[in-house]
Design a protein around this motif. Structure first.
Motif, PDB file in Angstrom:
ATOM      1  N   ARG A   1     -11.370   3.435  -2.921  1.00  0.00           N
ATOM      2  CA  ARG A   1     -12.094   2.196  -2.541  1.00  0.00           C
ATOM      3  C   ARG A   1     -11.461   1.575  -1.388  1.00  0.00           C
ATOM      4  O   ARG A   1     -10.764   0.608  -1.669  1.00  0.00           O
ATOM      5  N   PRO A   2     -11.552   2.058  -0.261  1.00  0.00           N
ATOM      6  CA  PRO A   2     -10.976   1.305   0.866  1.00  0.00           C
ATOM      7  C   PRO A   2     -11.528  -0.138   1.049  1.00  0.00           C
ATOM      8  O   PRO A   2     -12.380  -0.385   0.659  1.00  0.00           O
ATOM      9  N   ALA A   3     -10.426  -0.862   1.516  1.00  0.00           N
ATOM     10  CA  ALA A   3     -10.806  -2.286   1.515  1.00  0.00           C
ATOM     11  C   ALA A   3     -11.276  -2.905   2.714  1.00  0.00           C
ATOM     12  O   ALA A   3     -11.877  -3.925   2.723  1.00  0.00           O
ATOM     13  N   ASP A   4     -11.458  -1.989   3.739  1.00  0.00           N
ATOM     14  CA  ASP A   4     -11.894  -2.654   4.890  1.00  0.00           C
ATOM     15  C   ASP A   4     -12.013  -1.378   5.844  1.00  0.00           C
ATOM     16  O   ASP A   4     -11.754  -0.243   5.515  1.00  0.00           O
ATOM     17  N   ARG A   5     -12.930  -1.683   7.127  1.00  0.00           N
ATOM     18  CA  ARG A   5     -13.039  -0.575   8.092  1.00  0.00           C
ATOM     19  C   ARG A   5     -12.067   0.031   8.627  1.00  0.00           C
ATOM     20  O   ARG A   5     -11.906   1.333   8.749  1.00  0.00           O
ATOM     21  N   THR A   6     -10.925  -0.722   8.774  1.00  0.00           N
ATOM     22  CA  THR A   6      -9.727   0.026   9.205  1.00  0.00           C
ATOM     23  C   THR A   6      -9.012   0.995   8.573  1.00  0.00           C
ATOM     24  O   THR A   6      -8.808   1.924   8.679  1.00  0.00           O
TER      25      THR A   6
ATOM     26  N   LEU B   1      -8.155   6.681   6.542  1.00  0.00           N
ATOM     27  CA  LEU B   1      -8.310   7.751   5.914  1.00  0.00           C
ATOM     28  C   LEU B   1      -8.856   8.836   6.473  1.00  0.00           C
ATOM     29  O   LEU B   1      -8.667  10.147   6.269  1.00  0.00           O
ATOM     30  N   GLY B   2     -10.031   8.484   6.951  1.00  0.00           N
ATOM     31  CA  GLY B   2     -11.074   9.690   7.533  1.00  0.00           C
ATOM     32  C   GLY B   2     -10.297  10.336   8.661  1.00  0.00           C
ATOM     33  O   GLY B   2     -10.523  11.532   8.569  1.00  0.00           O
ATOM     34  N   THR B   3      -9.610   9.714   9.359  1.00  0.00           N
ATOM     35  CA  THR B   3      -8.961  10.296  10.604  1.00  0.00           C
ATOM     36  C   THR B   3      -7.870  11.188  10.090  1.00  0.00           C
ATOM     37  O   THR B   3      -7.533  12.498  10.604  1.00  0.00           O
TER      38      THR B   3
ATOM     39  N   HIS C   1     -15.912  10.744   1.175  1.00  0.00           N
ATOM     40  CA  HIS C   1     -14.684  11.245   0.586  1.00  0.00           C
ATOM     41  C   HIS C   1     -13.715   9.912   0.414  1.00  0.00           C
ATOM     42  O   HIS C   1     -13.419   9.913  -0.815  1.00  0.00           O
ATOM     43  N   VAL C   2     -13.688   9.029   1.262  1.00  0.00           N
ATOM     44  CA  VAL C   2     -12.898   8.041   1.200  1.00  0.00           C
ATOM     45  C   VAL C   2     -13.373   7.007   0.042  1.00  0.00           C
ATOM     46  O   VAL C   2     -12.569   5.795  -0.230  1.00  0.00           O
ATOM     47  N   HIS C   3     -14.620   7.108  -0.108  1.00  0.00           N
ATOM     48  CA  HIS C   3     -15.069   6.242  -1.414  1.00  0.00           C
ATOM     49  C   HIS C   3     -15.372   6.644  -2.560  1.00  0.00           C
ATOM     50  O   HIS C   3     -15.969   6.267  -3.328  1.00  0.00           O
ATOM     51  N   GLY C   4     -14.634   7.888  -2.884  1.00  0.00           N
ATOM     52  CA  GLY C   4     -14.871   8.595  -4.071  1.00  0.00           C
ATOM     53  C   GLY C   4     -15.926   9.363  -4.592  1.00  0.00           C
ATOM     54  O   GLY C   4     -16.446   9.740  -5.445  1.00  0.00           O
ATOM     55  N   LEU C   5     -16.793   9.716  -3.375  1.00  0.00           N
ATOM     56  CA  LEU C   5     -18.183  10.434  -3.670  1.00  0.00           C
ATOM     57  C   LEU C   5     -17.986  11.662  -3.524  1.00  0.00           C
ATOM     58  O   LEU C   5     -17.268  12.192  -2.472  1.00  0.00           O
TER      59      LEU C   5
END
Length: 257
Positions: free
Chosen positions: A30-35, A40-42, A91-95
């Motif tokens: 659960r990433p905390a913010d857009r940064t 993570l995505g990059t 992916h970065v939100h665990g979906l």
């Protein structure tokens, strides 16, 4: 290299890249913010794309298309169009809705396509004129003919308020005619649904190329009608796209026009 051999190499590359992404997947993420999301995505994209490039680089006569380097327009010729982590935001939100896209474009049209979704062990493949498949089983679009019974999907991202307003109007018009309308990001998954007959209609303004190139080939080879929103032929440089079961394309086009 024959198309059969090339498709097999694409599948192998997508499976290897998908396995690397799966190793870093955390359902509790659960990433905390857009940064944090961006970082993570990059990292995911770089890891996966590197694997695909190492596997497919050097195929005679095929270049690598990169929107950031080359712009939106895809020139004539043969090009690899890759999204190393389609659905990275998931992916970065665990979906579970994420995967690897590899598509071969030939003179503006998708020729071969592979989508690997590690969650569920799903591999979608298509070759122009040879059908579309999920784990080797043929895909077929919906047989519906009544828009009032249709499950309609769209995938509208971007950063353009004019496009947002146009999409909002189209969404309202379609919602007044169809059974239901959904807007889903990323592009690939609603198009996989059309190809599988689970959804009936898809449209998008300013299409996302990796997802649309892959999805139009899969859906088209599964029997869908693919056009632009003027009803003309679609190619990778078209400004919009409509993909629908044959019995619904004309009605959907009328609404969206």
């Amino acid at each position: 290299m024959t198309n059969d051999n090339l498709l097999a190499a694409m599948v192998q590359a997508a499976e290897k890249a998908g396995s690397a992404l799966l190793e870093s997947f955390d359902p509790a993420s659960r990433p905390a913010d857009r940064t944090a999301m961006y970082e993570l995505g990059t990292g995911l994209e770089a890891t996966s794309t590197k694997i695909v490039r190492e596997a497919l680089d050097g195929v005679d006569g095929v270049g690598w298309w990169d929107e950031d380097e080359s712009g939106r327009e895809v020139p004539a010729g043969r090009w690899w169009v890759v999204d190393g982590t389609e659905g990275a935001v998931n992916h970065v939100h665990g979906l579970p809705e994420w995967g690897v896209i590899i598509t071969l474009i030939s003179d503006g049209l998708p020729e071969l396509a592979v989508f690997r979704q590690p969650i569920g062990d799903l591999t979608y493949t298509a070759e122009r004129g040879q059908g579309a498949f999920l784990n080797g089983q043929p895909l077929r679009v919906s047989a519906k003919t009544d828009l009032a019974a249709a499950a309609v999907t769209a995938s509208q991202g971007g950063n353009d308020s004019v496009v947002y307003e146009r999409f909002a109007g189209a969404f309202a018009a379609m919602a007044s005619r169809a059974l239901l309308v959904r807007n889903t990001i990323p592009t690939t998954f609603p198009l996989l649904g059309v190809a599988s007959g689970q959804y009936d209609v898809f449209w998008q303004y300013e299409p996302d190329l990796p997802g649309t190139a892959l999805g139009t080939l899969l859906a088209g080879e599964a029997g869908a009608v693919v056009s632009d929103l003027a009803g003309g032929s679609w190619d990778v440089n078209s400004p919009d796209v409509l993909v629908a079961a044959p019995g619904l394309h004309a009605a959907a086009l009328e609404v969206l026009r």
